[in-house]
Design a protein around this motif. Structure first.
Motif, PDB file in Angstrom:
ATOM      1  N   LEU A  13       0.850  -1.087   0.209  1.00  0.00           N
ATOM      2  CA  LEU A  13       0.209  -0.172  -0.136  1.00  0.00           C
ATOM      3  C   LEU A  13       0.587   1.224  -0.011  1.00  0.00           C
ATOM      4  O   LEU A  13       0.353   2.473  -0.327  1.00  0.00           O
ATOM      5  N   PRO A 129      -7.160   2.283  -1.821  1.00  0.00           N
ATOM      6  CA  PRO A 129      -6.662   1.106  -1.646  1.00  0.00           C
ATOM      7  C   PRO A 129      -6.663   0.562  -0.214  1.00  0.00           C
ATOM      8  O   PRO A 129      -6.800  -0.715  -0.187  1.00  0.00           O
ATOM      9  N   TYR A 130      -6.849   1.518   0.839  1.00  0.00           N
ATOM     10  CA  TYR A 130      -6.801   0.952   2.145  1.00  0.00           C
ATOM     11  C   TYR A 130      -8.000   0.361   2.477  1.00  0.00           C
ATOM     12  O   TYR A 130      -8.102  -0.699   3.156  1.00  0.00           O
ATOM     13  N   ASN A 142      -1.450  -1.188  -4.127  1.00  0.00           N
ATOM     14  CA  ASN A 142      -1.630   0.261  -4.510  1.00  0.00           C
ATOM     15  C   ASN A 142      -0.785   0.692  -5.707  1.00  0.00           C
ATOM     16  O   ASN A 142       0.119   0.999  -5.601  1.00  0.00           O
ATOM     17  N   ASN A 145      -2.796   6.468  -5.282  1.00  0.00           N
ATOM     18  CA  ASN A 145      -3.789   6.710  -4.716  1.00  0.00           C
ATOM     19  C   ASN A 145      -4.100   8.336  -4.563  1.00  0.00           C
ATOM     20  O   ASN A 145      -3.257   8.778  -3.631  1.00  0.00           O
TER      21      ASN A 145
END
Length: 335
Positions: A13, A129-130, A142, A145
């Motif tokens: 991420l 993404p989280y 990710n 973002n």
């Protein structure tokens, strides 16, 4: 934005997900995969990757609500080169997610899980993404973002430098960019794993450095890297590597979120790189750019041996293959 803290290492991420051991693993996998690609380009019987065809192919889901060329095609091509498949699982014209008559993100992700083995997310929002990483048991990448991070681009940049110029720790690295740019933040944060001997930021005078970027640069300095700040791209041409993009990406970023045309903003002269500036400086600085480029990098540079940005695109493929290979094997990120 306050970031969620997830204990699992299943997701990539941000740059903080990656440890030095993880970076070494990615570089080694990318080296091997690049060598295998080169073998397959050689005439004759080359059975080196037949084992990839025999195993059950995986399905890579790309959930992109933001436009993309290299990242989208790169992950799709990487999946195919590994013998896997890819699916576009979000389309603004055809998907139900987020539409007035549609479904929630939770339901959409549970549906995507049923069809795939890994999810790649690119979004104009920092949180998506989280959220997907929290909702799904699948590994999540990710792929950029909002104004947050772009960790896979940082891994690509490091591999390109490694292949085209050598070990980062022996080099001087310059960055000329908007300090809010997500690729730039991930790259500087990732440099903590192999600090260069010198790092220089070229930025607009009088414009505050983005706080996360300032923190990342301070960490580099604490690790023994010599840090300096300049306000003219000419002052970076004595470095081994220069990564360059626009100093103010806000207009482009705003346009990329919707359907409006991108306003081709003109870069101010001190931050525009031309072949003349490179030749006048007698510079052999390797020039990289995450692309798309605007007026910060003149096309006159393309014919020079310094130009590394299209080789950078080519080298992105084994890196994305390495990331997918590692994550599909269930190897956690340990950063």
């Amino acid at each position: 934005m306050q970031r969620p803290n997830y204990p699992s290492g299943k997701d990539l991420l941000g740059a903080d997900s990656v440890s030095r051991d993880d970076l070494d693993d990615i570089l080694a996998r990318a080296e091997r995969l690049l060598a295998e690609e080169n073998e397959e380009d050689t005439p004759g019987d080359q059975p080196g990757r037949l084992h990839l065809i025999r195993r059950r192919p995986k399905v890579i889901a790309t959930l992109f609500d933001q436009r993309s060329t290299r990242t989208r095609l790169g992950f799709q091509a990487a999946a195919l080169r590994l013998g896997h498949q890819s699916l576009d699982v979000y389309d603004t014209d055809r998907s139900r997610m987020g539409s007035a008559t549609g479904e929630t993100l939770d339901d959409h992700i549970r549906t995507v899980e049923a069809y795939s083995d890994l999810i790649v997310v690119r979004s104009h929002t920092e949180s998506l993404p989280y959220q997907v990483g929290r909702l799904s048991y699948l590994p999540v990448i990710n792929a950029g973002n909002g104004a947050d991070e772009h960790p896979t681009q940082a891994l690509i940049d490091l591999f390109a430098i490694h292949k085209l110029r050598g070990d980062v720790k022996d080099l001087s690295i310059a960055l000329s960019s908007d300090t809010r740019a997500r690729f730039a933040l991930s790259f500087v944060k990732m440099l903590r794993l192999s600090p260069p001997r010198r790092f220089t930021l070229c930025s607009l005078p009088g414009v505050p450095i983005n706080p996360p970027m300032r923190e990342a640069i301070a960490l580099l300095a604490s690790l023994g890297c010599k840090v300096s700040f300049v306000h003219d791209v000419r002052d970076t041409l004595d470095h081994d590597v220069l990564i360059i993009q626009m100093q103010d990406m806000s207009r482009f970023a705003h346009a990329s979120l919707g359907s409006e045309a991108v306003d081709k903003e003109t870069e101010t002269e001190p931050f525009t790189l031309t072949a003349k500036k490179i030749l006048d400086a007698k510079s052999d600085t390797l020039i990289l750019n995450p692309l798309p480029r605007f007026s910060e990098l003149d096309v006159s540079c393309d014919a020079l041996p310094n130009a590394g940005y299209f080789r950078q695109v080519k080298l992105s493929l084994p890196v994305r293959m390495a990331i997918l290979e590692r994550m599909l094997l269930g190897i956690p990120w340990t950063g």
